[in-house]
Design a protein around this motif. Structure first.
Motif, PDB file in Angstrom:
ATOM      1  N   LEU A   1       0.827  -1.213   0.000  1.00 59.27           N
ATOM      2  CA  LEU A   1       0.000   0.000   0.000  1.00 59.27           C
ATOM      3  C   LEU A   1       0.857   1.258   0.000  1.00 59.27           C
ATOM      4  N   SER A   2       1.959   1.227   0.745  1.00 55.52           N
ATOM      5  CA  SER A   2       2.876   2.359   0.791  1.00 55.52           C
ATOM      6  C   SER A   2       3.514   2.596  -0.572  1.00 55.52           C
ATOM      7  N   VAL A   3       3.949   1.516  -1.216  1.00 56.76           N
ATOM      8  CA  VAL A   3       4.545   1.616  -2.545  1.00 56.76           C
ATOM      9  C   VAL A   3       3.541   2.190  -3.542  1.00 56.76           C
ATOM     10  N   ALA A   4       2.289   1.761  -3.458  1.00 59.60           N
ATOM     11  CA  ALA A   4       1.249   2.263  -4.353  1.00 59.60           C
ATOM     12  C   ALA A   4       1.006   3.754  -4.152  1.00 59.60           C
ATOM     13  N   ASP A   5       1.090   4.210  -2.909  1.00 62.86           N
ATOM     14  CA  ASP A   5       0.891   5.628  -2.614  1.00 62.86           C
ATOM     15  C   ASP A   5       1.997   6.474  -3.243  1.00 62.86           C
ATOM     16  N   ILE A   6       3.237   5.989  -3.147  1.00 57.26           N
ATOM     17  CA  ILE A   6       4.363   6.687  -3.777  1.00 57.26           C
ATOM     18  C   ILE A   6       4.186   6.681  -5.295  1.00 57.26           C
ATOM     19  N   THR A   7       3.827   5.529  -5.844  1.00 58.38           N
ATOM     20  CA  THR A   7       3.625   5.399  -7.287  1.00 58.38           C
ATOM     21  C   THR A   7       2.555   6.356  -7.778  1.00 58.38           C
ATOM     22  N   ASN A   8       1.473   6.475  -7.029  1.00 64.14           N
ATOM     23  CA  ASN A   8       0.387   7.375  -7.402  1.00 64.14           C
ATOM     24  C   ASN A   8       0.853   8.829  -7.446  1.00 64.14           C
ATOM     25  N   SER A   9       1.698   9.219  -6.507  1.00 58.40           N
ATOM     26  CA  SER A   9       2.207  10.592  -6.491  1.00 58.40           C
ATOM     27  C   SER A   9       3.033  10.901  -7.726  1.00 58.40           C
ATOM     28  N   VAL A  10       3.764   9.896  -8.233  1.00 59.58           N
ATOM     29  CA  VAL A  10       4.558  10.085  -9.451  1.00 59.58           C
ATOM     30  C   VAL A  10       3.654  10.148 -10.671  1.00 59.58           C
ATOM     31  N   LEU A  11       2.739   9.198 -10.790  1.00 64.38           N
ATOM     32  CA  LEU A  11       1.884   9.122 -11.977  1.00 64.38           C
ATOM     33  C   LEU A  11       0.988  10.346 -12.118  1.00 64.38           C
ATOM     34  N   THR A  12       0.523  10.884 -11.002  1.00 60.79           N
ATOM     35  CA  THR A  12      -0.405  12.027 -11.046  1.00 60.79           C
ATOM     36  C   THR A  12       0.292  13.363 -10.820  1.00 60.79           C
ATOM     37  N   ASP A  13       1.628  13.323 -10.666  1.00 61.04           N
ATOM     38  CA  ASP A  13       2.393  14.544 -10.371  1.00 61.04           C
ATOM     39  C   ASP A  13       1.786  15.268  -9.172  1.00 61.04           C
ATOM     40  N   LYS A  14       1.519  14.513  -8.118  1.00 65.15           N
ATOM     41  CA  LYS A  14       0.730  14.994  -6.988  1.00 65.15           C
ATOM     42  C   LYS A  14       1.462  15.994  -6.111  1.00 65.15           C
ATOM     43  N   LYS A  15       2.777  15.941  -6.120  1.00 71.06           N
ATOM     44  CA  LYS A  15       3.604  16.813  -5.283  1.00 71.06           C
ATOM     45  C   LYS A  15       3.342  16.587  -3.787  1.00 71.06           C
ATOM     46  N   LYS A  16       3.056  15.341  -3.457  1.00 73.62           N
ATOM     47  CA  LYS A  16       2.884  14.978  -2.049  1.00 73.62           C
ATOM     48  C   LYS A  16       4.253  14.714  -1.433  1.00 73.62           C
ATOM     49  N   THR A  17       4.390  15.038  -0.154  1.00 81.25           N
ATOM     50  CA  THR A  17       5.660  14.817   0.532  1.00 81.25           C
ATOM     51  C   THR A  17       5.683  13.436   1.178  1.00 81.25           C
ATOM     52  N   HIS A  18       6.629  12.614   0.751  1.00 80.76           N
ATOM     53  CA  HIS A  18       6.818  11.270   1.284  1.00 80.76           C
ATOM     54  C   HIS A  18       8.197  11.187   1.932  1.00 80.76           C
ATOM     55  N   SER A  19       8.322  10.364   2.950  1.00 81.64           N
ATOM     56  CA  SER A  19       9.646  10.074   3.491  1.00 81.64           C
ATOM     57  C   SER A  19      10.172   8.847   2.764  1.00 81.64           C
ATOM     58  N   VAL A  20      11.045   9.074   1.790  1.00 91.29           N
ATOM     59  CA  VAL A  20      11.579   7.991   0.967  1.00 91.29           C
ATOM     60  C   VAL A  20      13.100   7.989   1.060  1.00 91.29           C
ATOM     61  N   SER A  21      13.667   6.825   0.831  1.00 91.41           N
ATOM     62  CA  SER A  21      15.122   6.702   0.856  1.00 91.41           C
ATOM     63  C   SER A  21      15.696   7.403  -0.365  1.00 91.41           C
ATOM     64  N   THR A  22      16.572   8.356  -0.128  1.00 91.08           N
ATOM     65  CA  THR A  22      17.118   9.186  -1.196  1.00 91.08           C
ATOM     66  C   THR A  22      18.561   9.548  -0.867  1.00 91.08           C
ATOM     67  N   LEU A  23      19.275  10.069  -1.838  1.00 86.85           N
ATOM     68  CA  LEU A  23      20.659  10.486  -1.593  1.00 86.85           C
ATOM     69  C   LEU A  23      20.657  11.604  -0.561  1.00 86.85           C
ATOM     70  N   ALA A  24      21.260  11.338   0.592  1.00 88.37           N
ATOM     71  CA  ALA A  24      21.207  12.275   1.720  1.00 88.37           C
ATOM     72  C   ALA A  24      22.414  13.203   1.772  1.00 88.37           C
ATOM     73  N   GLN A  25      23.379  12.986   0.922  1.00 89.52           N
ATOM     74  CA  GLN A  25      24.585  13.807   0.917  1.00 89.52           C
ATOM     75  C   GLN A  25      24.233  15.281   0.717  1.00 89.52           C
ATOM     76  N   GLY A  26      24.719  16.124   1.609  1.00 86.60           N
ATOM     77  CA  GLY A  26      24.437  17.555   1.526  1.00 86.60           C
ATOM     78  C   GLY A  26      23.240  17.991   2.345  1.00 86.60           C
ATOM     79  N   TRP A  27      22.467  17.032   2.887  1.00 90.37           N
ATOM     80  CA  TRP A  27      21.291  17.371   3.695  1.00 90.37           C
ATOM     81  C   TRP A  27      21.688  17.425   5.164  1.00 90.37           C
ATOM     82  N   GLY A  28      21.377  18.528   5.830  1.00 87.51           N
ATOM     83  CA  GLY A  28      21.639  18.639   7.265  1.00 87.51           C
ATOM     84  C   GLY A  28      23.093  18.416   7.646  1.00 87.51           C
ATOM     85  N   GLY A  29      23.992  18.797   6.752  1.00 89.58           N
ATOM     86  CA  GLY A  29      25.419  18.671   7.066  1.00 89.58           C
ATOM     87  C   GLY A  29      25.998  17.291   6.822  1.00 89.58           C
ATOM     88  N   ILE A  30      25.259  16.390   6.180  1.00 90.53           N
ATOM     89  CA  ILE A  30      25.772  15.043   5.870  1.00 90.53           C
ATOM     90  C   ILE A  30      26.714  15.150   4.675  1.00 90.53           C
TER      91      ILE A  30
END
Length: 469
Positions: free
Chosen positions: A391-420
């Motif tokens: 269900l979580s994967v489907a929610d993320i997929t829906n945001s991409v397909l519909t260009d929803k611009k919803k904020t998800h906590s997803v695993s992403t390149l963290a370099q440069g964020w918060g001093g990392i």
């Protein structure tokens, strides 16, 4: 049809369905003897090349009471005839492509028969007949004139031998096409959830033979769900907007590093190919360990980091936000960030759930932390069951397909964020849309939360250094 030349035989030997491909070529020759087979080098949109068979010839069409020959070229992929050919016009210097519903500016042809290709129901003979019908309704070429007008009645009737190496754009990119890689409970849960949640034109389900999560594809074939194509050929994923990867290859190796390495080796066998087939897709990784495997997929795919994300802490984030809203009467979204482990921490938005303002992460305070801790306590024993992650994967997929611009906590390149400063993937709040992910700006965390994040950075970086990507 002569396919006996040494070069043709050498290229045919690399075709996955060689004998079936030869049978199809013979059928084409019987009905359209003017379509001549030859060999050539096809250039894909990412500039990679492959030696393939091609069919070159003219299609006879009638328009306005006159007869014309339309020069065309069909590239036969190495998975032909299971996958459709790539079809192009072959205009000469004094011919103009008439861009329309079924033809793009580069001369790439897009027909219903290509989109709905389903061998053995579909065939090149049927496709050529469809082309003739479409061209007689709307000619795809006209003569280049000095006055700037283009009259379809002035079509030239001759054959040319132009060398075409432009891969052109992929029509499937305009469709809501999703591919799920990997069977098992999570793969099946993702398929069912995406079908329920998302408006998809086509969903391709590919079972990976080497995966420990294989299975389920046979049942999908038996019950034949609408819009679902079951395949074991990765080329079926071509033109996907979203590719979800759930495959795991857990081995009997004793060390954790060795176990993860088996997954890395599995990925190496298909991730680069998936990226080549769908260069504009967003990869959503759900294999475990998700932060490591998302990092691996990014390295192997060559895609921008905004287009490779992991399911990460999205499920936990949605649960925490729900607990805050329903149980604790705090109507602001929250996100669980960091590694999908005991080191994950929660942060809250500074805007309400229904706000149209771009969200930002609120700085930690003495009032928000107790609420977040309480929400964590409410949801802590719910686990990561396959259907929940699906269900979580489907929610993320829906945001991409519909260009929803919803904020998800997803695993992403963290370099440069918060001093990392380290190249590492962690779950962070990202705005998800058709162009992938955009991280929210980093904030200063409390000492305890910051320490957890730093520990995760260190452990993940250490594990990545031991893997052969």
């Amino acid at each position: 049809m002569d396919v006996s030349s040494e070069k043709t035989q050498r290229i045919l030997s690399k075709y996955k369905f060689r004998d079936v491909a030869i049978e199809e070529l013979q059928k084409i020759h019987r009905i359209f003897p003017g379509m001549t087979p030859s060999t050539g080098t096809y250039t894909f949109t990412d500039s990679t090349q492959k030696d393939l068979l091609k069919l070159v010839g003219n299609l006879p069409v009638k328009y306005g009471g006159r007869s014309y020959n339309i020069p065309i070229l069909l590239w036969l992929m190495d998975s032909f005839p299971i996958t459709p050919p790539i079809c192009l016009l072959r205009p000469t210097a004094n011919m103009v492509i008439r861009e329309g519903k079924h033809v793009d500016a580069q001369g790439r042809l897009y027909l219903p028969g290509l989109h709905n290709w389903d061998y053995p129901k579909s065939s090149v003979v049927g496709l050529l007949n469809e082309m003739i019908a479409q061209f007689e309704e709307e000619p795809p070429l006209s003569t280049r004139t000095t006055g700037g007008s283009e009259d379809p009645h002035d079509l030239l009737a001759f054959v040319s031998n132009l060398k075409i190496t432009d891969g052109g754009s992929r029509h499937d990119q305009q469709l809501n096409k999703v591919t799920v890689i990997g069977g098992g409970d999570l793969g099946m849960a993702s398929v069912m959830s995406i079908l329920s949640k998302c408006k998809v034109d086509k969903l391709v389900f590919i079972d990976v033979a080497e995966s420990s999560t294989k299975g389920g594809s046979t049942d999908l074939e038996i019950f034949s769900l609408p819009k679902v194509e079951v395949s074991r050929d990765f080329s079926a994923s071509v033109g996907s907007k979203v590719v979800v990867v759930t495959a795991n290859a857990w081995s009997s190796e004793q060390s954790y590093v060795s176990v993860v390495q088996t997954n890395v080796d599995l990925y190496r066998g298909f991730i680069p190919n998936l990226a080549r087939l769908s260069p504009n897709a967003v990869l959503v990784i759900a294999s475990q360990p998700v932060d490591i495997m998302t990092h691996v997929a990014w390295r192997q795919s060559g895609l921008p980091p905004t287009h490779v994300i992991g399911a990460g802490c999205n499920l936990d984030s949605e649960r925490v936000s729900h607990a805050l809203d329903i149980n604790l009467n705090t109507h602001k979204p929250a996100w669980v960030i960091g590694e999908l482990s005991d080191n994950k921490v929660a942060v809250m938005s500074n805007t309400g759930l229904s706000s149209s303002v771009k969200p930002e992460i609120a700085s930690g305070s003495a009032t928000t932390k107790p609420l977040l801790d309480r929400a964590f306590e409410i949801v802590k024993n719910r686990g990561q069951r396959s259907w929940s992650v699906g269900l979580s994967v489907a929610d993320i997929t829906n945001s991409v397909l519909t260009d929803k611009k919803k904020t998800h906590s997803v695993s992403t390149l963290a370099q440069g964020w918060g001093g990392i400063g380290t190249e590492v993937f962690l779950s962070l709040p990202c705005i998800m849309g058709a162009n992938g992910s955009t991280r929210l700006a980093g904030v200063s965390l409390g000492q305890e939360d910051d320490s957890k994040l730093r520990d995760s950075v260190s452990s993940l970086s250490n594990l990545m250094s031991q893997l052969r990507i």
